[in-house]
Design a protein around this motif. Structure first.
Motif, PDB file in Angstrom:
ATOM      1  N   LEU A 195       0.825  -1.207   0.000  1.00 21.19           N
ATOM      2  CA  LEU A 195       0.000   0.000   0.000  1.00 21.19           C
ATOM      3  C   LEU A 195       0.863   1.263   0.000  1.00 21.19           C
ATOM      4  O   LEU A 195       0.553   2.242  -0.688  1.00 21.19           O
ATOM      5  CB  LEU A 195      -0.923  -0.002   1.215  1.00 21.19           C
ATOM      6  CG  LEU A 195      -2.056  -1.051   1.188  1.00 21.19           C
ATOM      7  CD1 LEU A 195      -2.737  -1.113   2.540  1.00 21.19           C
ATOM      8  CD2 LEU A 195      -3.068  -0.731   0.097  1.00 21.19           C
ATOM      9  N   SER A 196       1.933   1.228   0.789  1.00 19.51           N
ATOM     10  CA  SER A 196       2.821   2.396   0.813  1.00 19.51           C
ATOM     11  C   SER A 196       3.468   2.623  -0.541  1.00 19.51           C
ATOM     12  O   SER A 196       3.641   3.770  -0.979  1.00 19.51           O
ATOM     13  CB  SER A 196       3.889   2.213   1.886  1.00 19.51           C
ATOM     14  OG  SER A 196       4.718   1.115   1.568  1.00 19.51           O
ATOM     15  N   LYS A 197       3.815   1.528  -1.241  1.00 21.56           N
ATOM     16  CA  LYS A 197       4.367   1.663  -2.588  1.00 21.56           C
ATOM     17  C   LYS A 197       3.372   2.325  -3.528  1.00 21.56           C
ATOM     18  O   LYS A 197       3.710   3.215  -4.318  1.00 21.56           O
ATOM     19  CB  LYS A 197       4.761   0.290  -3.139  1.00 21.56           C
ATOM     20  CG  LYS A 197       6.100  -0.209  -2.650  1.00 21.56           C
ATOM     21  CD  LYS A 197       6.466  -1.498  -3.359  1.00 21.56           C
ATOM     22  CE  LYS A 197       7.850  -1.973  -2.934  1.00 21.56           C
ATOM     23  NZ  LYS A 197       8.214  -3.233  -3.614  1.00 21.56           N
ATOM     24  N   GLU A 198       2.100   1.872  -3.467  1.00 22.97           N
ATOM     25  CA  GLU A 198       1.074   2.462  -4.339  1.00 22.97           C
ATOM     26  C   GLU A 198       0.865   3.945  -4.026  1.00 22.97           C
ATOM     27  O   GLU A 198       0.755   4.778  -4.937  1.00 22.97           O
ATOM     28  CB  GLU A 198      -0.240   1.702  -4.165  1.00 22.97           C
ATOM     29  CG  GLU A 198      -0.188   0.291  -4.738  1.00 22.97           C
ATOM     30  CD  GLU A 198      -1.469  -0.471  -4.489  1.00 22.97           C
ATOM     31  OE1 GLU A 198      -1.576  -1.603  -4.995  1.00 22.97           O
ATOM     32  OE2 GLU A 198      -2.356   0.048  -3.788  1.00 22.97           O
ATOM     33  N   VAL A 199       0.811   4.281  -2.734  1.00 25.73           N
ATOM     34  CA  VAL A 199       0.651   5.690  -2.355  1.00 25.73           C
ATOM     35  C   VAL A 199       1.817   6.518  -2.865  1.00 25.73           C
ATOM     36  O   VAL A 199       1.638   7.642  -3.375  1.00 25.73           O
ATOM     37  CB  VAL A 199       0.504   5.801  -0.829  1.00 25.73           C
ATOM     38  CG1 VAL A 199       0.581   7.244  -0.385  1.00 25.73           C
ATOM     39  CG2 VAL A 199      -0.807   5.177  -0.376  1.00 25.73           C
ATOM     40  N   LEU A 200       3.040   5.981  -2.730  1.00 28.76           N
ATOM     41  CA  LEU A 200       4.210   6.709  -3.206  1.00 28.76           C
ATOM     42  C   LEU A 200       4.189   6.893  -4.713  1.00 28.76           C
ATOM     43  O   LEU A 200       4.586   7.947  -5.236  1.00 28.76           O
ATOM     44  CB  LEU A 200       5.483   5.970  -2.787  1.00 28.76           C
ATOM     45  CG  LEU A 200       5.833   6.003  -1.288  1.00 28.76           C
ATOM     46  CD1 LEU A 200       6.962   5.043  -0.994  1.00 28.76           C
ATOM     47  CD2 LEU A 200       6.205   7.419  -0.865  1.00 28.76           C
ATOM     48  N   SER A 201       3.730   5.849  -5.442  1.00 27.15           N
ATOM     49  CA  SER A 201       3.636   5.984  -6.901  1.00 27.15           C
ATOM     50  C   SER A 201       2.651   7.075  -7.294  1.00 27.15           C
ATOM     51  O   SER A 201       2.909   7.876  -8.210  1.00 27.15           O
ATOM     52  CB  SER A 201       3.242   4.645  -7.519  1.00 27.15           C
ATOM     53  OG  SER A 201       1.957   4.260  -7.076  1.00 27.15           O
ATOM     54  N   LEU A 202       1.475   7.137  -6.602  1.00 27.65           N
ATOM     55  CA  LEU A 202       0.507   8.198  -6.884  1.00 27.65           C
ATOM     56  C   LEU A 202       1.096   9.573  -6.592  1.00 27.65           C
ATOM     57  O   LEU A 202       0.907  10.528  -7.360  1.00 27.65           O
ATOM     58  CB  LEU A 202      -0.759   7.967  -6.058  1.00 27.65           C
ATOM     59  CG  LEU A 202      -1.617   6.758  -6.458  1.00 27.65           C
ATOM     60  CD1 LEU A 202      -2.702   6.515  -5.422  1.00 27.65           C
ATOM     61  CD2 LEU A 202      -2.233   6.961  -7.827  1.00 27.65           C
TER      62      LEU A 202
END
Length: 708
Positions: free
Chosen positions: A282-289
């Motif tokens: 989830l943190s990876k996805e948030v960082l990508s956004l």
């Protein structure tokens, strides 16, 4: 204004994100350059400590440098010295070029372990440490406790086959360090003689520790109390996944409870790992956004900044042209000033170089003169030494030839004296045989006389008249026989005295000859000693020691001769006592027998005197013979010394010739260096001149002057 303030922060975030996803090597990766530098540093530290580096360590470091990758320093079953441990302990702090260190069965001493672990306390790259089979005790346990407190990189620690549990203080210190550590994940304590008290301290440490996942305590002495303590600590410890307690006399119900606790911790860890993975995704996805949004915002800001920059450029170009013209004028003035300064500097440098060349030439001439003078002096000294050595060798050879001739003469005289001694010994043997024969005859006659006396006593009883007549006849007969024997003995004594006188004369002659020869030999020795003292003052002490040894040997020989003389005297006294005892027995006989015994005693005393004199003569001859042998040994020692002196002189000549050749080679090299320096200085001067001319011609001043 708000978007502008937020603008410069977002590129930093993007840069951090890009750096985190870059292609940087992992933490355990080994480069060949780093490994080679580590190996050189190890060899340098060993040399600084005065010890040679161990070949096993160097070989392993070369293997790691030749094959870059995951580094493992494997020194198992290698006996590491204290110097090697100290050098590694100095190199391990910080970032070492390997991630695993294997030091099992190395026979490390307490001080060596302390040095190594002190270096690992501040290490940041080593993940695994293997110290099995090193018999670690109190000092090792304390050093391990300090390591666990300070180190933050080690994840696996293997301490199998040690003796950490035997000393309670050291093990308690180790357990305290384990309790404060929050990075270690695997700990192997098999066969460490840990009892129930040590298990209790481990339980206290496990309650505080929050990182250890595997603990191996097999084959110790934990027992029931230790097992209960460990089971109780598992209620508060939720990170331990594996705990091995086989071979510790722990009851089966406690083992089952420990297994259940481990299963519970494993389930808990799996759930935690799953939640951590999900949170990471989830943190990876948030960082990508966030990255996408920041990119869009940055693109907008870039377009705005480009427009502003274009407007500013159009205003700056006009001002830049004016400033360029002024700068060109200023640059020309500065170029002129710099050229003038450079010309002055080059002139000063040329003057200095000419002075240096002149000084170097003078130094060369002076050095050549000194070298020629030194070479001539050395050559003259060598010639003088050669002549002196030749003279000494000739003198010593002459002395040796004279000594050898005298030696031969002395040997011939000794052989003649030995022959005379043998002849005298044969004569003495014959005299002894005659004496024994005469004594035997006298004893037989005495026995016969006793028998006859007994017969006469018996006959006395029969008739006194017959006895008296027979006694008178026998007395007459005995007196006649005694007179005849006395005459024969006197003749023999006269002959023996003549022989003794002749032997004494011969002995006196031999003594005189030996004394003269000995005096001559002593004079020759004194001459040789004086020559040796004059020629070699440094070897006087050695020769004096040898002379002392010779005198001591001579004194010992004289003492032995005196002892032999004393023994002979004692034997003579014993013989005299025996003769006196025999005389006392013989006195019991009649008056006729007393007269015979008195004559026999006189004969015995005369024979003893002759024996003593002959023995003394033999002792003197033996002493002279030993003295001659000592002279031979001295002559051989002098010959050896002459050989050693000649060899030393030759070696000294060869060394001096080698020194002269080395000096000539050094002169040649110095001349070559000076010529090379001259050429280099000339080249530098030419290069400077060419550069100055090229610079002057290429500058605007040069073009202006050419146009004019």
């Amino acid at each position: 204004m708000a978007p502008r303030a937020a603008g410069p922060r977002l590129p930093e975030a993007r840069a951090v994100r890009g750096g985190g996803a870059g292609a940087s090597p992992p933490s355990g990766w080994v480069s060949a350059a780093a490994m080679e530098e580590f190996r050189r540093a190890y060899a340098r530290l060993c040399a600084a400590g005065g010890a040679a580096p161990q070949e096993a360590v160097l070989r392993r470091l070369r293997e790691l440098g030749g094959a870059p990758g995951r580094g493992r320093l494997d020194l198992a079953a290698q006996s590491l010295s204290l110097e090697t441990c100290g050098a590694l302990g100095r190199l391990l702090p910080g970032a070492a070029p390997f991630a695993e260190v294997a030091l099992g069965d190395c026979g490390l001493s307490e001080e060596g372990v302390k040095l190594l672990l002190h270096g690992l306390c501040s290490n940041t790259t080593v993940k695994s440490l293997d110290l099995k089979g090193n018999n670690l005790r109190t000092v090792g346990a304390e050093a391990l406790g300090k390591l666990l407190r300070q180190n933050k990189s080690i994840r696996s620690l293997i301490l199998e086959w040690n003796s950490l549990g035997m000393w309670e203080e050291g093990f308690s210190f180790f357990c305290q360090g384990l309790g404060t550590n929050n990075f270690l994940q695997r700990l192997d304590l098999r066969n460490n003689q840990i009892n129930h008290q040590g298990a209790g301290e481990l339980a206290v440490a496990l309650k505080q520790n929050a990182s250890l996942q595997e603990l191996d305590l097999r084959w110790n002495n934990i027992g029931l109390l230790g097992g209960r303590a460990l089971l109780n600590c598992l209620h508060s410890n939720k990170t331990l996944k594996r705990l091995e307690l086989a071979g510790n006399n722990v009851p089966s119900d406690i083992l089952r409870a420990v297994e259940q606790a481990m299963d519970h911790n494993q389930d808990r860890q799996t759930i935690l790992s799953e939640t951590q993975n999900r949170a990471y995704i989830l943190s990876k996805e948030v960082l990508s956004l966030k990255d996408e949004k920041t990119k869009q915002f940055l693109d907008l800001m870039d377009t705005i900044d480009k427009q502003r920059e274009e407007i500013a450029k159009s205003g700056r170009t006009s001002a830049a042209r004016v400033s360029q013209l002024q700068e060109a004028l200023d640059e020309q003035h500065s170029i002129m000033n710099s050229l003038k300064a450079k010309l002055q500097m080059t002139e000063a440098a040329l003057a200095l170089s000419e002075q240096k060349v002149h000084n170097l030439g003078e130094l060369l001439n002076a050095a050549k003169q000194e070298q020629t003078s030194m070479a001539e002096c050395h050559f003259m000294e060598l010639q003088q030494q050669k002549q002196e050595g030749i003279d000494r060798e000739s003198k010593l050879l002459r002395d040796l030839s004279a000594a050898s001739e005298k030696n031969l003469l002395l040997r011939n005289q000794v052989d003649e004296l030995e022959k005379k001694c043998k002849v005298q010994q044969d004569q003495l043997f014959l005299v002894k045989q005659d004496l024994t024969n005469t004594t035997a005859e006298l004893k037989l006659r005495v026995v016969q006389a006793e028998e006859r006396l007994e017969m006469e006593k018996r006959r006395f009883k029969q008739s006194l008249d017959d006895m008296e007549s027979l006694r008178l006849k026998e007395v007459d007969r005995m007196t006649q026989h005694i007179e005849a024997s006395e005459r024969s003995m006197q003749d023999r004594i006269q002959r023996l005295e003549a022989i003794r006188i002749a032997l004494e004369e011969e002995l006196s002659q031999v003594k005189a000859a030996a004394l003269t020869e000995r005096g001559q030999a002593e004079e020759e020795l004194i001459k040789v000693r004086n020559q040796a003292r004059l020629e070699e003052q440094q070897r006087l002490e050695h020769l004096e020691e040898k002379l002392r040894l010779m005198t001591e040997s001579r004194d010992e020989a004289q003492n032995c001769c005196l002892k032999q003389k004393q023994m002979v005297a004692e034997a003579q006294t014993k013989a005299n006592q025996l003769s006196l005892h025999a005389d006392g027995l013989r006195r019991r006989l009649e008056e006729l027998q007393q007269d015979l015994n008195s004559k026999e005693e006189e004969k015995v005393t005369e024979v003893n005197k002759v024996k003593v004199e002959l023995q003394e003569q033999i002792g003197h001859l033996q002493a002279e013979r030993t003295a001659q042998e000592g002279l031979r040994e001295k002559i051989s020692a002098l010959e050896r010394q002459l050989k050693a002196l000649s060899s030393n002189h030759r070696e000294a000549l060869l060394d001096k010739e080698g020194e002269i050749s080395m000096l000539l080679e050094k002169l040649r090299t110095k001349e070559a260096d000076i010529s090379r320096m001259r050429e280099e200085e000339a080249q530098r001067a030419s290069f400077l001149q060419n550069a100055i001319m090229a610079y002057v011609q290429g500058s605007p001043l040069g073009t202006h002057s050419s146009r004019k």
